[in-house]
Enzyme design. Sequence first.
Site, PDB file in Angstrom:
ATOM      1  N   ASP A  10      -2.958   2.619  -3.210  1.00 32.00           N
ATOM      2  CA  ASP A  10      -4.121   1.736  -3.138  1.00 32.00           C
ATOM      3  C   ASP A  10      -5.058   2.168  -2.010  1.00 32.00           C
ATOM      4  OD1 ASP A  10      -5.683  -0.743  -3.442  1.00 32.00           O
ATOM      5  OD2 ASP A  10      -4.745  -1.292  -1.521  1.00 32.00           O
ATOM      6  N   ASP A  12      -8.237  -0.072  -0.198  1.00 36.21           N
ATOM      7  CA  ASP A  12      -8.583  -1.042   0.856  1.00 36.21           C
ATOM      8  C   ASP A  12      -7.356  -1.870   1.250  1.00 36.21           C
ATOM      9  OD1 ASP A  12     -10.130  -2.349   2.693  1.00 36.21           O
ATOM     10  OD2 ASP A  12     -11.604  -3.098   1.264  1.00 36.21           O
TER      11      ASP A  12
END
Lengths: 255, 255
Positions: A10, A12
């Site tokens: 991932d 953020d």
Amino acid sequence: MKTYSGYLIDLDGTMYRGEERIEEASTFVQQLKDREIPYMFVTNNSSKRPSQVVEKLRSHDIPATEEQVYTSSMATAAYIKRQKPDATVYAIGEEGLQSALSKVGLTFGEEQCDYVVIGMDREITYEKLAKAALLVRKGATFLSTNGDIAIPTERGMLPGNGSLTSVITVTTGVSPTFIGKPESTIMELALDELGMRKEETLMVGDNYETDIKAGMNAGLDTLLVHTGVTSREDLIVKEIQPTFTVKNLSEWVIE
Amino acid sequence: MKTYSGYLIDLDGTMYRGEERIEEASTFVQQLKDREIPYMFVTNNSSKRPSQVVEKLRSHDIPATEEQVYTSSMATAAYIKRQKPDATVYAIGEEGLQSALSKVGLTFGEEQCDYVVIGMDREITYEKLAKAALLVRKGATFLSTNGDIAIPTERGMLPGNGSLTSVITVTTGVSPTFIGKPESTIMELALDELGMRKEETLMVGDNYETDIKAGMNAGLDTLLVHTGVTSREDLIVKEIQPTFTVKNLSEWVIE
């Protein structure tokens, strides 16, 4: 600890926090690169083109190429392309969505369409929503890049694509197929791009509700890192736990 | 048939159908006027000012004055004024809403607000939605003029205010207080304006889900007219029936 041949990661909250650096992220990805372990960044952000994501990652000294970025817009384009290669699409969304759809050779249309796609659009207008609603009522398949209800900004939590999507859902009574995390769709398509099988790949993220659930839904082992959304307190009450949990990525030993 | 001293009357589907004339509507209202029976038009339309509604009614030879028009925007303004006379309001909506709010002397604001109000807005932007979401998250009371999910147009059913409202609801997790039909709020405020009690007033409308339910919710007798949305087939399955039902308003005898 199990050895993984591939990593889905991932952005953020995992690689950075908005504009803020996450110190351990760079070393972690650098190790993957040094050991030639395939990795790919998987993001629900539908607005950006891969080159823009790469630029941001590199600004934080995280090694990345465009081929290592997989956005919910790219997944949506690939999903449509597999279902109907010559599809006509009406799309609400920013540069990242429009470019992903045209890159796979889909045709844009406003009158008769096979698909209506909605992604984050900060230039949303009533006319765009009206067109989408009319097309969905006429029978176009309704897709949404991701269901995130809010996006963190320096101003606070602002409406995310999941909330924009609800206009069409509420007015037509038709729920979309969501493509992004926590759906398995984006994960399976990303695995294909990475060229790995789910059994040998680890999903790494900070958000239990999106990243970890996406990994679980797609049958991957998961690593939750507490540098973003999901705190230890949030996590403790979850019935199904991630495969692994670390405070930050320096705790994770890549074998 | 019972005699009623006052009438609350819906517009679209009851007095006209979009641009189309409903022949019996004019005679019906003319009779009310001739017998000096007080009547008022109650509409969920939040976009128009009363003068614009009057213009449309008169174009169909329906006698009406501005004082006889009560919109969901006017009801929303009155509702706020009763709760907090010096309130500051952030409003998303068209001319009808903006003018109704300023007419009762409310102050507009964008930073600190007591109320966030949303009405139909065909000039909706992401920035308007973002501001509203931030203010609701900060604790502003969230109101919506009406929950209509779709509005009939010559292009088909387009997104109504209920669907625009859902953006804020979904992103903040806060549900608004709706003011318009089928809520009793607009009915009670309209009765006050008309100067009548609920026991002596009849609610007339074509839409079971909005007009008739609003009447029922406010404790009024109801007259459903089959010139608009709700057909005989739709009506037959409803558990609670309107007080009266007519095919068109020529069947209704005003005593």
